[in-house]
Write a protein that holds these residues in place. Structure first.
Motif: not given
Length: 62
Positions: A8-9, A11-13, A16-17, A22, A28, A30, A32
């Motif tokens: 689970l990065p 900085d990934e939106s 996106g998962r 959204r 946008r 993330v 973090r």
């Protein structure tokens, strides 16, 4: 653990998962940003204290 292992990065939106996330311009955001409470949070003027946020009337019209 999932972040450390790269599953689970940070900085990934999130959208996106989780597509439903959204809505309302949050696409946008993330991972973090979530713990810092800076995930596209509006800044309210000091005189906004006391506005009814659970009302169906938009804050801009109160």
């Amino acid at each position: 653990m999932v972040v450390r292992d790269g599953a689970l990065p940070l900085d990934e939106s999130i959208a996106g998962r989780w597509k439903a996330y959204r809505v309302h311009g949050k696409g946008r955001t993330v991972l973090r940003r979530l713990p810092t409470h800076r995930a596209v949070q509006p800044r309210f003027a000091p005189d906004a204290d006391g506005l009814e946020t659970s009302s169906e009337t938009p804050i801009s019209q109160q």
